[in-house]
Write a protein that holds these residues in place. Structure first.
Motif, PDB file in Angstrom:
ATOM      1  N   VAL A   1       5.444   0.590   1.669  1.00 16.75           N
ATOM      2  CA  VAL A   1       5.233  -0.786   1.722  1.00 16.75           C
ATOM      3  C   VAL A   1       3.509  -0.751   2.281  1.00 16.75           C
ATOM      4  N   TYR A   2       3.088  -1.358   2.400  1.00 19.74           N
ATOM      5  CA  TYR A   2       2.331  -1.494   3.682  1.00 19.74           C
ATOM      6  C   TYR A   2       1.490  -3.300   3.083  1.00 19.74           C
ATOM      7  N   PHE A   3       1.208  -3.837   3.088  1.00 19.30           N
ATOM      8  CA  PHE A   3       0.347  -5.165   2.544  1.00 19.30           C
ATOM      9  C   PHE A   3      -0.957  -5.962   3.073  1.00 19.30           C
ATOM     10  N   ALA A   4      -1.799  -4.715   1.745  1.00 20.37           N
ATOM     11  CA  ALA A   4      -3.587  -5.672   2.844  1.00 20.37           C
ATOM     12  C   ALA A   4      -4.217  -6.837   2.026  1.00 20.37           C
ATOM     13  N   SER A   5      -4.048  -7.898   2.597  1.00 17.62           N
ATOM     14  CA  SER A   5      -4.770  -8.921   1.728  1.00 17.62           C
ATOM     15  C   SER A   5      -6.582  -8.541   2.359  1.00 17.62           C
ATOM     16  N   LEU A   6      -7.500  -9.158   0.617  1.00 20.37           N
ATOM     17  CA  LEU A   6      -8.420  -9.665   0.797  1.00 20.37           C
ATOM     18  C   LEU A   6      -8.785 -11.186   0.508  1.00 20.37           C
ATOM     19  N   ASP A   7      -9.387 -11.736   1.511  1.00 17.36           N
ATOM     20  CA  ASP A   7      -9.984 -13.003   0.853  1.00 17.36           C
ATOM     21  C   ASP A   7     -10.922 -12.587  -0.138  1.00 17.36           C
ATOM     22  N   ASP A   8     -11.079 -13.741  -1.411  1.00 13.30           N
ATOM     23  CA  ASP A   8     -12.033 -13.670  -2.178  1.00 13.30           C
ATOM     24  C   ASP A   8     -13.569 -13.139  -1.905  1.00 13.30           C
ATOM     25  N   ASP A   9     -13.963 -14.111  -0.104  1.00 13.40           N
ATOM     26  CA  ASP A   9     -15.110 -14.076  -0.097  1.00 13.40           C
ATOM     27  C   ASP A   9     -15.640 -13.131   0.777  1.00 13.40           C
ATOM     28  N   ASP A  10     -14.628 -11.941   1.340  1.00  8.34           N
ATOM     29  CA  ASP A  10     -14.525 -11.309   1.734  1.00  8.34           C
ATOM     30  C   ASP A  10     -14.549  -9.625   1.402  1.00  8.34           C
ATOM     31  N   GLU A  11     -14.948  -8.704   1.603  1.00  8.67           N
ATOM     32  CA  GLU A  11     -15.350  -7.591   1.259  1.00  8.67           C
ATOM     33  C   GLU A  11     -15.200  -6.607   2.538  1.00  8.67           C
ATOM     34  N   TRP A  12     -13.701  -5.185   1.506  1.00  9.86           N
ATOM     35  CA  TRP A  12     -13.625  -3.789   2.758  1.00  9.86           C
ATOM     36  C   TRP A  12     -15.289  -2.514   2.389  1.00  9.86           C
ATOM     37  N   LEU A  13     -15.356  -2.039   3.413  1.00  6.75           N
ATOM     38  CA  LEU A  13     -16.259  -1.327   3.363  1.00  6.75           C
ATOM     39  C   LEU A  13     -15.331  -0.031   2.765  1.00  6.75           C
ATOM     40  N   PRO A  14     -15.679   0.342   1.821  1.00  6.68           N
ATOM     41  CA  PRO A  14     -15.180   2.075   1.292  1.00  6.68           C
ATOM     42  C   PRO A  14     -14.275   2.860   1.418  1.00  6.68           C
ATOM     43  N   ASP A  15     -14.531   3.086   3.201  1.00  9.62           N
ATOM     44  CA  ASP A  15     -13.620   3.978   3.764  1.00  9.62           C
ATOM     45  C   ASP A  15     -11.994   2.836   4.469  1.00  9.62           C
ATOM     46  N   TYR A  16     -12.343   1.688   4.707  1.00 10.46           N
ATOM     47  CA  TYR A  16     -11.187   1.070   5.146  1.00 10.46           C
ATOM     48  C   TYR A  16      -9.350   1.977   4.733  1.00 10.46           C
ATOM     49  N   LEU A  17      -9.487   1.335   3.443  1.00  4.65           N
ATOM     50  CA  LEU A  17      -8.078   1.583   3.881  1.00  4.65           C
ATOM     51  C   LEU A  17      -7.481   3.358   4.271  1.00  4.65           C
ATOM     52  N   TYR A  18      -8.518   4.275   3.868  1.00  7.35           N
ATOM     53  CA  TYR A  18      -9.239   5.596   4.435  1.00  7.35           C
ATOM     54  C   TYR A  18      -8.985   5.950   5.831  1.00  7.35           C
ATOM     55  N   GLU A  19      -9.177   4.781   6.470  1.00  8.74           N
ATOM     56  CA  GLU A  19      -9.480   4.832   7.393  1.00  8.74           C
ATOM     57  C   GLU A  19      -7.933   4.137   8.640  1.00  8.74           C
ATOM     58  N   ILE A  20      -7.381   3.573   7.684  1.00 12.23           N
ATOM     59  CA  ILE A  20      -6.396   2.142   8.108  1.00 12.23           C
ATOM     60  C   ILE A  20      -5.124   3.135   8.019  1.00 12.23           C
ATOM     61  N   GLU A  21      -5.862   3.904   6.698  1.00 12.31           N
ATOM     62  CA  GLU A  21      -4.517   5.444   6.813  1.00 12.31           C
ATOM     63  C   GLU A  21      -3.732   6.827   7.520  1.00 12.31           C
ATOM     64  N   LYS A  22      -6.141   6.675   8.236  1.00 16.87           N
ATOM     65  CA  LYS A  22      -5.523   8.005   8.553  1.00 16.87           C
ATOM     66  C   LYS A  22      -5.126   7.596  10.384  1.00 16.87           C
ATOM     67  N   ASN A  23      -5.664   6.051  10.954  1.00 18.59           N
ATOM     68  CA  ASN A  23      -5.430   5.628  12.100  1.00 18.59           C
ATOM     69  C   ASN A  23      -3.389   5.639  12.012  1.00 18.59           C
ATOM     70  N   ASN A  24      -2.937   5.766  11.177  1.00 10.18           N
ATOM     71  CA  ASN A  24      -1.291   4.610  10.906  1.00 10.18           C
ATOM     72  C   ASN A  24      -0.390   6.439  11.117  1.00 10.18           C
ATOM     73  N   SER A  25      -0.863   7.152  12.778  1.00  8.42           N
ATOM     74  CA  SER A  25      -0.341   8.893  12.915  1.00  8.42           C
ATOM     75  C   SER A  25       0.897   8.399  13.339  1.00  8.42           C
ATOM     76  N   GLU A  26       1.301   6.986  13.682  1.00  8.37           N
ATOM     77  CA  GLU A  26       2.853   7.225  14.278  1.00  8.37           C
ATOM     78  C   GLU A  26       3.745   5.942  13.374  1.00  8.37           C
ATOM     79  N   ASN A  27       3.195   6.141  12.458  1.00 11.51           N
ATOM     80  CA  ASN A  27       3.791   4.765  11.502  1.00 11.51           C
ATOM     81  C   ASN A  27       3.889   3.772  11.818  1.00 11.51           C
ATOM     82  N   TYR A  28       3.094   2.713  11.947  1.00  8.27           N
ATOM     83  CA  TYR A  28       2.638   1.340  12.308  1.00  8.27           C
ATOM     84  C   TYR A  28       3.734   0.710  11.428  1.00  8.27           C
ATOM     85  N   ASP A  29       3.976  -0.519  12.793  1.00  9.15           N
ATOM     86  CA  ASP A  29       4.426  -1.920  11.324  1.00  9.15           C
ATOM     87  C   ASP A  29       2.865  -2.806  11.251  1.00  9.15           C
TER      88      ASP A  29
END
Length: 191
Positions: free
Chosen positions: A88-116
């Protein structure tokens, strides 16, 4: 990998839908979404209707009436939902911010070494600026002792167990909550 997306909101009814829409619009959907309210009772009722449109869980903050209290409240809900789990990974988003559409996809794709801990780029955009903050190649707790190298809640993606080992969020800190947490996280030498 399981992703728990958290939004803390405090009387920003005009901004909250934008943040929630950016979560809904993710190409890689989060596995759990929780919105924690620090708002007045009247605005909490309006937030219920907003969250209902997105089918997202909304709770009233039951801890200290601070941003950090609300974040810790969300961690309790995540543990109720998933248990304490290394996936399980914790990802917070401030209510005055926004994520670009591929944010979580890119994070997961770049987690190739199972980072903390993973930290995404941050674009500061307003009527007066449009600035991509460039992160340094390496980070340590020293980078957060004076200043901040461009890391905040909305661009930090952290393993739940790493967050818990760092002691979660200090509810006695009314400001600099991200810096305080990241100092304690980096002292653990995360991957």
């Amino acid at each position: 990998m399981k992703v728990a997306a958290v939004v803390v909101t405090c009387n920003r009814l005009a901004l909250l839908p934008r943040a929630l829409q950016s979560i809904k619009g993710q190409s890689r959907k989060p596995d759990f979404v929780i919105v924690v309210s620090n708002s007045t009772n009247f605005n909490y009722e309006v937030e219920k209707e907003i969250c209902k449109q997105y089918n997202y869980l909304l709770i009233k903050n039951g801890r200290t009436d601070t941003y950090t209290g609300a974040l810790n409240n969300s961690i309790e809900e995540i543990i109720k939902h998933f248990g304490i789990n290394d996936e399980v990974y914790f990802a917070s988003l401030d209510d005055d911010d926004e994520w670009l559409p591929d944010y979580l996809y890119e994070i997961e794709k770049n987690n190739s070494e199972n980072y903390d801990l993973l930290i995404g780029g941050l674009l500061r955009r307003s009527d007066t600026e449009n600035n991509l903050l460039v992160l340094p190649e390496e980070l340590s707790e020293k980078d957060f002792l004076v200043g901040n190298p461009g890391v905040c809640g909305s661009n930090t993606f952290i393993r739940l167990t790493t967050l818990l080992q760092a002691g979660s969020f200090d509810e006695g800190m009314p400001v600099t909550a991200d810096r305080d947490l990241l100092i304690r996280v980096f002292q653990q030498k995360p991957r």
